[in-house]
Design a protein around this motif. Structure first.
Motif, PDB file in Angstrom:
ATOM      1  N   GLY A 367       0.793  -1.219   0.000  1.00 45.74           N
ATOM      2  CA  GLY A 367       0.000   0.000   0.000  1.00 45.74           C
ATOM      3  C   GLY A 367       0.830   1.276   0.000  1.00 45.74           C
ATOM      4  O   GLY A 367       0.294   2.373   0.087  1.00 45.74           O
ATOM      5  N   LYS A 368       2.163   1.147  -0.127  1.00 40.99           N
ATOM      6  CA  LYS A 368       2.987   2.354  -0.159  1.00 40.99           C
ATOM      7  C   LYS A 368       3.591   2.512  -1.549  1.00 40.99           C
ATOM      8  O   LYS A 368       4.116   1.564  -2.117  1.00 40.99           O
ATOM      9  N   TRP A 369       3.489   3.714  -2.081  1.00 37.91           N
ATOM     10  CA  TRP A 369       3.990   3.959  -3.434  1.00 37.91           C
ATOM     11  C   TRP A 369       5.317   4.697  -3.379  1.00 37.91           C
ATOM     12  O   TRP A 369       5.445   5.714  -2.701  1.00 37.91           O
ATOM     13  N   THR A 370       6.309   4.187  -4.100  1.00 29.14           N
ATOM     14  CA  THR A 370       7.591   4.875  -4.194  1.00 29.14           C
ATOM     15  C   THR A 370       8.038   4.890  -5.651  1.00 29.14           C
ATOM     16  O   THR A 370       7.490   4.166  -6.476  1.00 29.14           O
ATOM     17  N   TYR A 371       9.018   5.726  -5.948  1.00 31.68           N
ATOM     18  CA  TYR A 371       9.553   5.724  -7.307  1.00 31.68           C
ATOM     19  C   TYR A 371      11.067   5.785  -7.258  1.00 31.68           C
ATOM     20  O   TYR A 371      11.658   6.133  -6.232  1.00 31.68           O
ATOM     21  N   GLU A 372      11.662   5.422  -8.373  1.00 33.59           N
ATOM     22  CA  GLU A 372      13.113   5.412  -8.475  1.00 33.59           C
ATOM     23  C   GLU A 372      13.443   5.861  -9.889  1.00 33.59           C
ATOM     24  O   GLU A 372      12.931   5.292 -10.848  1.00 33.59           O
ATOM     25  N   SER A 373      14.253   6.886  -9.997  1.00 43.61           N
ATOM     26  CA  SER A 373      14.583   7.384 -11.330  1.00 43.61           C
ATOM     27  C   SER A 373      16.078   7.273 -11.567  1.00 43.61           C
ATOM     28  O   SER A 373      16.878   7.697 -10.748  1.00 43.61           O
ATOM     29  N   GLN A 374      16.422   6.641 -12.693  1.00 43.56           N
ATOM     30  CA  GLN A 374      17.821   6.391 -13.000  1.00 43.56           C
ATOM     31  C   GLN A 374      18.176   7.213 -14.231  1.00 43.56           C
ATOM     32  O   GLN A 374      17.470   7.159 -15.237  1.00 43.56           O
ATOM     33  N   SER A 375      19.260   7.970 -14.135  1.00 43.78           N
ATOM     34  CA  SER A 375      19.694   8.709 -15.310  1.00 43.78           C
ATOM     35  C   SER A 375      21.204   8.807 -15.274  1.00 43.78           C
ATOM     36  O   SER A 375      21.827   8.343 -14.321  1.00 43.78           O
ATOM     37  N   SER A 376      21.767   9.427 -16.301  1.00 44.72           N
ATOM     38  CA  SER A 376      23.224   9.551 -16.338  1.00 44.72           C
ATOM     39  C   SER A 376      23.717  10.362 -15.145  1.00 44.72           C
ATOM     40  O   SER A 376      24.862  10.248 -14.734  1.00 44.72           O
ATOM     41  N   ARG A 377      22.830  11.172 -14.590  1.00 45.89           N
ATOM     42  CA  ARG A 377      23.247  12.014 -13.472  1.00 45.89           C
ATOM     43  C   ARG A 377      23.113  11.279 -12.133  1.00 45.89           C
ATOM     44  O   ARG A 377      23.358  11.829 -11.091  1.00 45.89           O
ATOM     45  N   GLY A 378      22.638  10.065 -12.167  1.00 44.54           N
ATOM     46  CA  GLY A 378      22.515   9.319 -10.922  1.00 44.54           C
ATOM     47  C   GLY A 378      21.105   8.863 -10.651  1.00 44.54           C
ATOM     48  O   GLY A 378      20.267   8.801 -11.561  1.00 44.54           O
ATOM     49  N   LYS A 379      20.830   8.571  -9.409  1.00 42.03           N
ATOM     50  CA  LYS A 379      19.565   7.956  -9.038  1.00 42.03           C
ATOM     51  C   LYS A 379      18.825   8.882  -8.100  1.00 42.03           C
ATOM     52  O   LYS A 379      19.414   9.470  -7.194  1.00 42.03           O
ATOM     53  N   THR A 380      17.522   9.063  -8.313  1.00 41.21           N
ATOM     54  CA  THR A 380      16.707   9.768  -7.326  1.00 41.21           C
ATOM     55  C   THR A 380      15.567   8.855  -6.957  1.00 41.21           C
ATOM     56  O   THR A 380      15.085   8.085  -7.775  1.00 41.21           O
ATOM     57  N   GLU A 381      15.146   8.925  -5.686  1.00 42.09           N
ATOM     58  CA  GLU A 381      13.983   8.119  -5.308  1.00 42.09           C
ATOM     59  C   GLU A 381      13.182   8.856  -4.264  1.00 42.09           C
ATOM     60  O   GLU A 381      13.623   9.846  -3.702  1.00 42.09           O
ATOM     61  N   GLY A 382      11.966   8.381  -4.024  1.00 41.66           N
ATOM     62  CA  GLY A 382      11.144   9.030  -3.033  1.00 41.66           C
ATOM     63  C   GLY A 382       9.755   8.435  -3.009  1.00 41.66           C
ATOM     64  O   GLY A 382       9.453   7.495  -3.751  1.00 41.66           O
ATOM     65  N   GLU A 383       8.929   8.994  -2.125  1.00 41.80           N
ATOM     66  CA  GLU A 383       7.552   8.509  -2.047  1.00 41.80           C
ATOM     67  C   GLU A 383       6.700   9.253  -3.056  1.00 41.80           C
ATOM     68  O   GLU A 383       7.037  10.337  -3.478  1.00 41.80           O
ATOM     69  N   LEU A 384       5.590   8.619  -3.388  1.00 44.94           N
ATOM     70  CA  LEU A 384       4.718   9.213  -4.400  1.00 44.94           C
ATOM     71  C   LEU A 384       3.424   9.688  -3.775  1.00 44.94           C
ATOM     72  O   LEU A 384       2.894   9.059  -2.861  1.00 44.94           O
ATOM     73  N   GLU A 385       2.901  10.766  -4.295  1.00 46.65           N
ATOM     74  CA  GLU A 385       1.611  11.259  -3.820  1.00 46.65           C
ATOM     75  C   GLU A 385       0.844  11.775  -5.038  1.00 46.65           C
ATOM     76  O   GLU A 385       1.442  12.436  -5.897  1.00 46.65           O
ATOM     77  N   ALA A 386      -0.417  11.468  -5.103  1.00 43.26           N
ATOM     78  CA  ALA A 386      -1.208  11.903  -6.257  1.00 43.26           C
ATOM     79  C   ALA A 386      -1.277  13.419  -6.309  1.00 43.26           C
ATOM     80  O   ALA A 386      -1.371  14.082  -5.285  1.00 43.26           O
ATOM     81  N   GLY A 387      -1.195  13.967  -7.504  1.00 48.00           N
ATOM     82  CA  GLY A 387      -1.327  15.402  -7.685  1.00 48.00           C
ATOM     83  C   GLY A 387      -0.010  16.150  -7.635  1.00 48.00           C
ATOM     84  O   GLY A 387       0.046  17.331  -7.950  1.00 48.00           O
ATOM     85  N   LYS A 388       1.082  15.465  -7.256  1.00 47.48           N
ATOM     86  CA  LYS A 388       2.371  16.160  -7.152  1.00 47.48           C
ATOM     87  C   LYS A 388       3.221  15.948  -8.394  1.00 47.48           C
ATOM     88  O   LYS A 388       3.063  14.972  -9.114  1.00 47.48           O
ATOM     89  N   THR A 389       4.143  16.890  -8.616  1.00 48.83           N
ATOM     90  CA  THR A 389       5.009  16.810  -9.780  1.00 48.83           C
ATOM     91  C   THR A 389       6.440  16.511  -9.337  1.00 48.83           C
ATOM     92  O   THR A 389       6.913  17.069  -8.340  1.00 48.83           O
ATOM     93  N   TYR A 390       7.104  15.606 -10.035  1.00 51.17           N
ATOM     94  CA  TYR A 390       8.461  15.207  -9.689  1.00 51.17           C
ATOM     95  C   TYR A 390       9.359  15.367 -10.908  1.00 51.17           C
ATOM     96  O   TYR A 390       8.915  15.187 -12.039  1.00 51.17           O
ATOM     97  N   ALA A 391      10.651  15.651 -10.665  1.00 51.67           N
ATOM     98  CA  ALA A 391      11.609  15.704 -11.772  1.00 51.67           C
ATOM     99  C   ALA A 391      12.172  14.313 -12.000  1.00 51.67           C
ATOM    100  O   ALA A 391      12.302  13.527 -11.054  1.00 51.67           O
ATOM    101  N   THR A 392      12.481  13.986 -13.253  1.00 46.92           N
ATOM    102  CA  THR A 392      13.007  12.649 -13.534  1.00 46.92           C
ATOM    103  C   THR A 392      14.520  12.613 -13.540  1.00 46.92           C
ATOM    104  O   THR A 392      15.099  11.586 -13.298  1.00 46.92           O
ATOM    105  N   GLY A 393      15.123  13.737 -13.856  1.00 43.80           N
ATOM    106  CA  GLY A 393      16.579  13.728 -13.960  1.00 43.80           C
ATOM    107  C   GLY A 393      17.052  13.572 -15.384  1.00 43.80           C
ATOM    108  O   GLY A 393      18.167  13.934 -15.695  1.00 43.80           O
ATOM    109  N   TRP A 394      16.210  13.000 -16.301  1.00 44.65           N
ATOM    110  CA  TRP A 394      16.638  12.960 -17.691  1.00 44.65           C
ATOM    111  C   TRP A 394      16.089  14.174 -18.425  1.00 44.65           C
ATOM    112  O   TRP A 394      14.917  14.419 -18.434  1.00 44.65           O
TER     113      TRP A 394
END
Lengths: 585, 528
Positions: A367-394
């Motif tokens: 029941g917990k949502w998280t994300y992980e973004s992988q790019s040449s600049r490295g890895k970002t991760e965090g929790e997810l919440e509906a309605g919010k905007t996140y950067a991907t890094g690419w």
């Protein structure tokens, strides 16, 4: 006699000529606005248009009749108008008896049927009873009902036909007792490349095995559960990839290794049955020319082959690894494959993505949502919440979470579309012995199937298939480009045509503008398919044009007549044309 | 054996010719002249550097000459300073709405790549929506079309800079060939530093060295192509035609000037023929596979028809009318944004016997109808101003009818030949494709006139009038199907544009018809 005079009069001729010109002006303008099928349906293929052309024939016939008995100076007139009549009759003959269709062959493949304009519904009832319903170039008026079993117990009705249908998915939160099925809706945005798109990722979508993955440009987006690393023994235990076919009655069998697919026919033991044209699609998709593979990743493995019975009858068989129930049968409906047990071991789909690729992964654990973004600049991760905007890094890509759903219910809606991807869809409802079985949409790649106490009822939609009296095999296809470009300068195919009845074999190279002629059939090089997944295919147009001799001779007669009429008239007549008073022409 | 001998002879001969056109003194213009002949592989064909430069400079700047410099000079400047061409303000963009969308200064018409780059994020959505429309078989709006064109300009420039646009060593396969580009770089360096004499010598050596590397390179064709562009045969032909028209109109009665007029006309026609022949030799195909070529050929047929009918009927006015029509169509055709470059064909159009006859016949019929249209104008004008004697009027009407007759036979035969070609190429004689349907419409309307005149149901006035009016259907078949309707199998050379000029023509024609009608029916009381 009066009527003949009117029908054969010059005024009527001019009236017809001018109105045909006017009608054609309107039809071409409408074609420009509404597309070629519209003009074909309401003008050129319509009944009234045939009647109109027939009026021309009548006018010409009557005007000749009025000049009977012919005199010497009539020769130009007679030839011209007889030529037009011959031409019209030739066109009619071609229209009624002509055959035109397409045949697409991969290198090494052979076929004895062509696909024509229009579609048929193929209805299988239990007991190997097969019915075909021609949907025709002019589609059925719907709804239309018909009995399909000989004892009148199975009733099928065509509810709706959409010439260009596409599916849209509806994804909603289901009731709390449903098993978990996560889904996330995102809006991806990038100002630099002007990208803005809303997409769904769903864990389980009954219609799309790829619903949890998405590729956007170089990036890969996926929704998955955090899983423990796979142990090695499990990987080793997997059997080697291939197809195993065994004859149910005798138990004799054949094994086809997917790594080394043989190009010849493979015998199934001593049964006399053979396997031919085996093709393997690691990542299968259905397009208008049949199956293609869109990548070498085994993410949707499928195999396609033909089973040939001892008498030479063939049946094409397709099997998807992810959808074992999704059997589709094309070609002659002999039910050969029902006599075999077919097992398909696909290659394992480990390591399907390259690690260097930018990726975005969503996890839903307890029941917990998280994300992980992988790019040449490295890895970002965090929790997810509906309605919010996140950067991907690419690049400057960002995503907004629109919805997070834990128990997604995926339903499909079929809607009419104008996109090129739209394809023919038919909604069918069926009943057996008065008991309704339900409604379903049928597409070329997706037949409908109902289980009933008396066996399965299957309805498939297929391009209209016509058998031709020869087998065509493609040995080699070549494309020649203009120097320094990818643009084709020409393309050609080496083929072998075999007529089993006459026992004739012709080997020839078919090129653009250099067709192969056989028994009134002409086989033209029309286009090609080049696809990294499954090799090169050549597309031929096969046509039989029985009226063409009349059309050609009509045209020649017209030309001769016109030249006589316009330029050699003085030699046939003592009076000049302009001074013939009572001659309406 | 003979072939090899021939080839051996050819090269020194060509070099001799090259030396002839590029005199020994070395300055920039002579160096540029030599550089024109460098073989370049571009758009699927080996062509002289000059043609490549013309096409590319025209695409980017909207005209072959840029800042009054020859295209070859412009291209050499840019090639020897590739990074600089990103900063050069030479990409033409004069569509206000697009400039506004991309937030570019509205007063300027030329931009550099660097200036446009920051606006890419505004350009891309336009391209996407336009592609989406094309996928749905819809036509993109003008803004989207202009955006697509700008994108093509940018991509061409990008490919020029990256070196993908053209290859200086055609068919490079041998190690020797692969070593050559460094040599070419050295040449460009010489050009940049202003050592024109060395550059010119190097270029000559280069042309000699590259020659044997590919079978496709023919120095003779390259020389011919450079000459073709230098000579401007069609422009001179148009000038000759117009001059002869003026002389014939004004000095009908002076034998000397009439002779001069006929000489100008003959000269124009020779140049016209020569230009067509050059195109045929350079491209090894009939000169009728795009709008521009068909316009030039149609015109040539109209002139040929005028000459033949003038000889056959001993009729001078037909030459007056013919030279005006030909000159006018040529000038007018050059106003249309038609692609006059020499390019290769899609496979289905290649080297087919039937296709060649079909297209030549059809385009010839346009020529005949064009001539009939011009004669119709003359007839109506002369009749309106009472300049006709009864016999001259009859003669003129008979001529119009004869020309229409010829056109009708040609278009009828051409349409049938098109069917023959279609049947030989893909097994379908007739398919109601818009282009063939319009050819049929044209054939029908002229057939109606032929029937009506033959049976004396219309008089000379209406014959002339319909020869003017029915030309609309020719325009529609020829130009309209591709550019107005924009659908169908014959749309190999799609493009938009030139509509404004066609509309001007239609407007002028409408005014003319109204004037004639008013003069006939309103100006004077109707005579019985």
């Amino acid at each position: 006699m009066n009527l003949v005079k009117i029908l054969g009069s010059l005024y009527f001729a001019v009236f017809l000529i001018v109105s045909l010109a006017a009608i054609l002006t309107v039809s071409t303008c409408l074609e420009s606005a509404y597309g070629t099928p519209f003009a074909q349906k309401f003008f050129y293929q319509a009944g009234w248009f045939d009647v109109f052309l027939a009026l021309f024939g009548i006018n010409i016939f009557c005007s000749a009749w009025l000049r009977f008995p012919f005199k010497k100076h009539h020769i130009g007139f007679i030839l011209t108008h007889a030529g037009i009549l011959t031409l019209l009759i030739g066109a009619l003959l071609t229209r009624l008896l002509g055959i035109e269709g397409q045949m697409a062959l991969y290198e090494g493949e052979r076929q004895n049927h062509i696909l024509q304009e229009g579609h048929t519904l193929i209805i299988h009832t239990s007991g190997h009873e097969t019915h075909t319903v021609d949907l025709g170039p002019r589609l059925l008026k719907t709804p239309e009902r018909f009995d399909v079993s000989s004892d009148g117990r199975v009733e099928v009705s065509v509810e709706q036909i959409l010439e260009k249908a596409s599916e849209t998915l509806e994804i909603k939160e289901g009731p709390a007792q449903d098993p978990p099925n996560r889904a996330v809706q995102l809006t991806l945005e990038s100002a630099t490349v002007g990208f803005n798109d809303t997409v769904w990722l769903v864990e389980k979508n009954p219609w799309d095995p790829h619903s949890r993955q998405l590729s956007i440009g170089p990036a890969f987006i996926e929704l998955k559960e955090k899983e423990p690393p796979k142990n090695e023994a499990e990987t080793l235990a997997e059997t080697s990839p291939g197809i195993h076919i065994s004859h149910k009655e005798t138990g004799q069998d054949a094994w086809i290794d997917l790594k080394t697919i043989p190009t010849d026919e493979i015998a199934i033991g001593q049964t006399g049955f053979k396997i031919s044209n085996v093709r393997y699609f690691p990542d299968a998709r259905v397009n208008e020319n049949g199956l293609v593979s869109v990548s070498d990743n085994p993410s949707n493995p499928a195999v396609q082959f033909e089973i040939v019975d001892p008498k030479g009858g063939r049946e094409r068989y397709t099997r998807f690894a992810l959808f074992p129930d999704f059997e589709s049968i094309h070609g002659a409906q002999t039910g050969i494959s029902s006599r075999f047990k077919i097992e398909f071991n696909p290659p394992s789909s480990a390591s399907s993505t390259a690690p260097s690729r930018p990726s975005l992964t969503f996890y839903a654990t307890d029941g917990k949502w998280t994300y992980e973004s992988q790019s040449s600049r490295g890895k970002t991760e965090g929790e997810l919440e509906a309605g919010k905007t996140y950067a991907t890094g690419w690049m400057d890509f960002s995503f907004r979470v629109e919805q997070l759903i834990d128990r997604a219910v995926v339903s499909k809606k079929i809607v009419p579309t104008k996109e090129k991807s739209g394809r023919l869809g038919v909604e069918i409802s069926a009943s057996r012995e008065g008991r309704p079985l339900g409604k379903e949409w049928v597409f070329e790649e997706k037949p409908a199937r109902w289980e009933t106490p008396k066996g399965p009822l299957m309805i498939a939609l297929s391009r209209k298939v016509k058998e031709v009296p020869f087998v065509l095999a493609l040995k080699d296809f070549r494309k020649v480009d203009y120097p320094g470009t990818q643009n084709a300068a020409s393309f050609e195919s080496d083929v072998a045509l075999h007529d089993p009845r006459e026992n004739v074999t012709i080997e020839k190279t078919i090129k653009m503008n250099k067709p192969l002629d056989y028994k009134g059939y002409r086989i033209f090089q029309s286009s090609y398919i080049q696809d990294p997944g499954s090799g090169e295919a050549s597309v031929f147009t096969v046509a039989k044009n029985p009226g063409i001799v009349l059309v050609y001779s009509g045209a020649c007669t017209i030309l001769t007549g016109v030249i006589l009429l316009f330029y050699l008239h003085p030699f046939f007549s003592s009076v000049s044309a302009r001074s013939v008073k009572n001659d309406p022409h | 054996m003979t072939l090899i001998k021939h080839k051996k002879l050819l090269l020194p001969m060509m070099l001799f010719l090259l030396a002839g056109i590029a005199p020994a003194y070395a300055d920039a213009s002579s160096a540029i002249n030599t550089a024109k002949h460098i073989p370049i592989q571009h758009n699927g064909r080996i062509k002289p550097f000059d043609s490549f430069a013309r096409q590319t400079v025209k695409l980017i700047t909207g005209s072959e000459r840029w800042q009054k410099k020859e295209p070859t000079a412009v291209m050499l400047d840019q090639l020897s300073n590739l990074e600089g061409s990103r900063r050069l303000k030479w990409i033409r963009l004069n569509y206000a709405e697009l400039k506004q969308t991309l937030a570019l200064p509205p007063a300027e018409n030329f931009f550099s790549m660097e200036e446009i780059q920051p606006s890419m994020n505004k350009l891309l959505p336009l391209l996407r929506s336009s592609q989406a429309k094309r996928d749905q078989d819809l036509r993109p709006v003008k803004l989207e079309q202009k955006a697509e064109f700008l994108y093509t300009q940018l991509m061409t420039l990008e490919r020029l800079i990256s070196g993908e646009l053209a290859t200086v060593v055609p068919g490079a396969e041998t190690p020797e060939a692969a070593a050559l580009p460094a040599e070419f770089e050295r040449l460009l360096g010489l050009y940049r530093s202003g050592s024109f004499q060395e550059f010119e010598e190097g270029t000559r050596a280069w042309i000699q060295k590259v020659g044997p590397l590919s079978k496709e390179i023919s120095h003779a064709k390259i020389l011919l192509e450079v000459r073709y562009f230098e000579m401007k045969p069609f422009e001179w032909a148009a000038a000759g035609y117009l001059l002869s028209f003026v002389l014939l109109l004004l000095f009908k009665h002076s034998r000397l000037l009439r002779g001069a007029a006929l000489a100008a006309l003959a000269g124009g026609f020779l140049l016209h023929t020569l230009g067509l022949a050059m195109r045929i030799v350079v491209l090894s195909r009939p000169p009728v596979s795009n709008m521009y070529e068909s316009m030039v050929f149609m015109n040539w047929v109209a002139m040929l028809g005028a000459l033949l009918f003038a000889l056959l009927y001993r009729n001078l006015p037909i030459l007056t009318v013919g030279s005006l029509a030909s000159g006018f169509i040529m000038v007018y055709g050059n106003l249309l944004p038609l692609d006059s470059s020499l390019d290769v064909l899609v496979p289905v159009l290649r080297s087919n016997y039937w296709l060649t006859i079909h297209v030549l016949t059809i385009v010839s019929s346009y020529g005949a109808f064009g001539l009939a249209m011009a004669l119709g104008h003359r007839h109506l004008l002369c009749a309106a101003f009472n300049k006709f004697s009864e016999s001259a009027k009859e003669e003129s009407a008979r001529l119009i009818y004869r020309v229409i007759q010829l056109g009708t036979i040609l278009i009828g035969a051409g349409t049938v030949l098109g069917g023959v070609w279609a049947n030989e190429s893909w097994g379908r004689f007739w398919g109601w494709d818009p282009k063939e349907t319009w050819a049929l419409i044209t054939c029908l309307v002229y057939l109606a006139i032929v029937h009506l005149w033959y049976s004396k149901r219309i008089n000379d006035f209406w014959l002339a009038m319909s020869s003017v009016l029915c030309f609309f259907s020719v325009l529609m078949t020829w130009y309209g199907v591709n550019f107005v309707l924009g659908r169908g199998l014959h749309s190999y050379g799609f493009g938009a544009g030139g509509m404004a000029w066609i509309n001007v023509y239609l407007l002028l024609e409408a005014l003319f018809v109204l004037f004639i009608l008013s003069r006939r029916y309103a100006g004077k009381p109707q005579s019985p």
